[in-house]
Structures are given as structure tokens and as C-alpha cells.
Design a protein around this motif. Sequence first.
Motif, short mmCIF file in Angstrom:
data_model
loop_
_atom_site.label_atom_id
_atom_site.label_comp_id
_atom_site.label_asym_id
_atom_site.label_seq_id
_atom_site.Cartn_x
_atom_site.Cartn_y
_atom_site.Cartn_z
N ALA A 170 0.83 -1.21 0.00
CA ALA A 170 0.00 0.00 0.00
C ALA A 170 0.87 1.26 0.00
O ALA A 170 0.53 2.25 -0.65
CB ALA A 170 -0.93 -0.01 1.21
N LYS A 171 1.97 1.19 0.70
CA LYS A 171 2.88 2.33 0.78
C LYS A 171 3.40 2.73 -0.60
O LYS A 171 3.62 3.90 -0.87
CB LYS A 171 4.05 1.98 1.70
N THR A 172 3.56 1.74 -1.48
CA THR A 172 4.03 2.01 -2.85
C THR A 172 2.88 2.23 -3.82
O THR A 172 3.11 2.41 -5.02
CB THR A 172 4.93 0.86 -3.36
N GLY A 173 1.63 2.18 -3.32
CA GLY A 173 0.48 2.40 -4.17
C GLY A 173 -0.06 1.15 -4.85
O GLY A 173 -0.97 1.25 -5.68
N ASP A 174 0.46 -0.02 -4.51
CA ASP A 174 -0.02 -1.27 -5.12
C ASP A 174 -1.14 -1.85 -4.26
O ASP A 174 -0.95 -2.77 -3.46
CB ASP A 174 1.15 -2.26 -5.25
N PHE A 175 -2.33 -1.30 -4.44
CA PHE A 175 -3.46 -1.66 -3.59
C PHE A 175 -4.04 -3.03 -3.91
O PHE A 175 -4.62 -3.67 -3.03
CB PHE A 175 -4.52 -0.56 -3.63
N ASP A 176 -3.87 -3.50 -5.13
CA ASP A 176 -4.30 -4.87 -5.46
C ASP A 176 -3.45 -5.88 -4.69
O ASP A 176 -3.96 -6.84 -4.13
CB ASP A 176 -4.20 -5.14 -6.97
N GLN A 177 -2.13 -5.64 -4.67
CA GLN A 177 -1.23 -6.52 -3.92
C GLN A 177 -1.52 -6.43 -2.42
O GLN A 177 -1.50 -7.43 -1.72
CB GLN A 177 0.23 -6.16 -4.21
N ALA A 178 -1.80 -5.22 -1.95
CA ALA A 178 -2.11 -5.04 -0.53
C ALA A 178 -3.35 -5.86 -0.15
O ALA A 178 -3.36 -6.54 0.87
CB ALA A 178 -2.33 -3.56 -0.22
N ALA A 179 -4.37 -5.79 -0.99
CA ALA A 179 -5.60 -6.55 -0.72
C ALA A 179 -5.32 -8.06 -0.74
O ALA A 179 -5.84 -8.80 0.11
CB ALA A 179 -6.67 -6.20 -1.75
N ALA A 180 -4.50 -8.49 -1.69
CA ALA A 180 -4.16 -9.92 -1.77
C ALA A 180 -3.40 -10.37 -0.52
O ALA A 180 -3.64 -11.47 0.00
CB ALA A 180 -3.33 -10.19 -3.03
N LYS A 181 -2.50 -9.54 -0.04
CA LYS A 181 -1.72 -9.89 1.16
C LYS A 181 -2.60 -9.90 2.42
O LYS A 181 -2.40 -10.73 3.30
CB LYS A 181 -0.53 -8.94 1.33
N LEU A 182 -3.56 -8.98 2.49
CA LEU A 182 -4.49 -9.01 3.62
C LEU A 182 -5.34 -10.28 3.59
O LEU A 182 -5.58 -10.90 4.62
CB LEU A 182 -5.38 -7.77 3.63
N LYS A 183 -5.76 -10.67 2.39
CA LYS A 183 -6.54 -11.91 2.24
C LYS A 183 -5.68 -13.11 2.64
O LYS A 183 -6.15 -14.04 3.30
CB LYS A 183 -7.04 -12.04 0.81
N GLU A 184 -4.42 -13.09 2.24
CA GLU A 184 -3.50 -14.16 2.61
C GLU A 184 -3.33 -14.22 4.13
O GLU A 184 -3.36 -15.31 4.72
CB GLU A 184 -2.14 -13.91 1.94
#
Length: 110
Positions: A32-46
Motif C-alpha cells: 500500500a505504501k508504494t500504491g499497489d493496492f491490489d497486492q495489498a488486498a491480496a496480502k491481507l486476504k493471505e
Amino acid sequence: MAEEEANLEAVMGLIINGGNAKSSAMEAIMAAKTGDFDQAAAKLKEADGFLAEAHNAQTGMLTKEAQGDHVKVTLLMVHSQDHMMNAITFRDLAGEMVDLYKKIAGVPLN
């Protein structure tokens, strides 16, 4: 001895999955800090998946206790519970941090 091994397996499940959940939550913040909110969401789901696995191990231990099969409380068991509770707290805060980064970036919140 088989019961002791089963307890150790449950305890290690809490520690391993709790640690993995915390790591995934941290990766979500960094994405999220780098603006990659899709990756952030995937990591939260993980992280949520790891917490579900830890919860299953904990539920098994609690069920045995409720059925009268008392387990000897060890320092390792206390540590595993602490590890899991910290992972849950960290996951919750990571979700809030991801939302904060979205808000700063002008991305609509879900």
C-alpha cells in the motif's frame, strides 16, 4: 505421548500461522505504501487465511478443554496464544493502514 505430540502440533500451528499472518499483513502495508493496492488486498486476504488456520488449531484445543480433556499449560502454549493474538491485532491495524494509504492516494475505500 501421542496426545503430547498433538498438543505440540497445535501449538506450532498457532506460532507458524500467526507469524505468517503477521508477515503477510506487513507485506500488505508495504504494498500500500508504494500504491499497489491490489497486492495489498491480496496480502491481507493471505493473512486472513493464515489466521483462519491458526484459529482452527486453537479451536481444536479449546474444544478438547471444554470436553474435559484438560491440557497441561506450558510456556510454549502461552507463547503460541500470545503470538496469535498479536497477529490478529497486527492484521487489523494493517487493514486500517492500507485504507489510510488509499485515502491519501485518493482511492475510494471499499
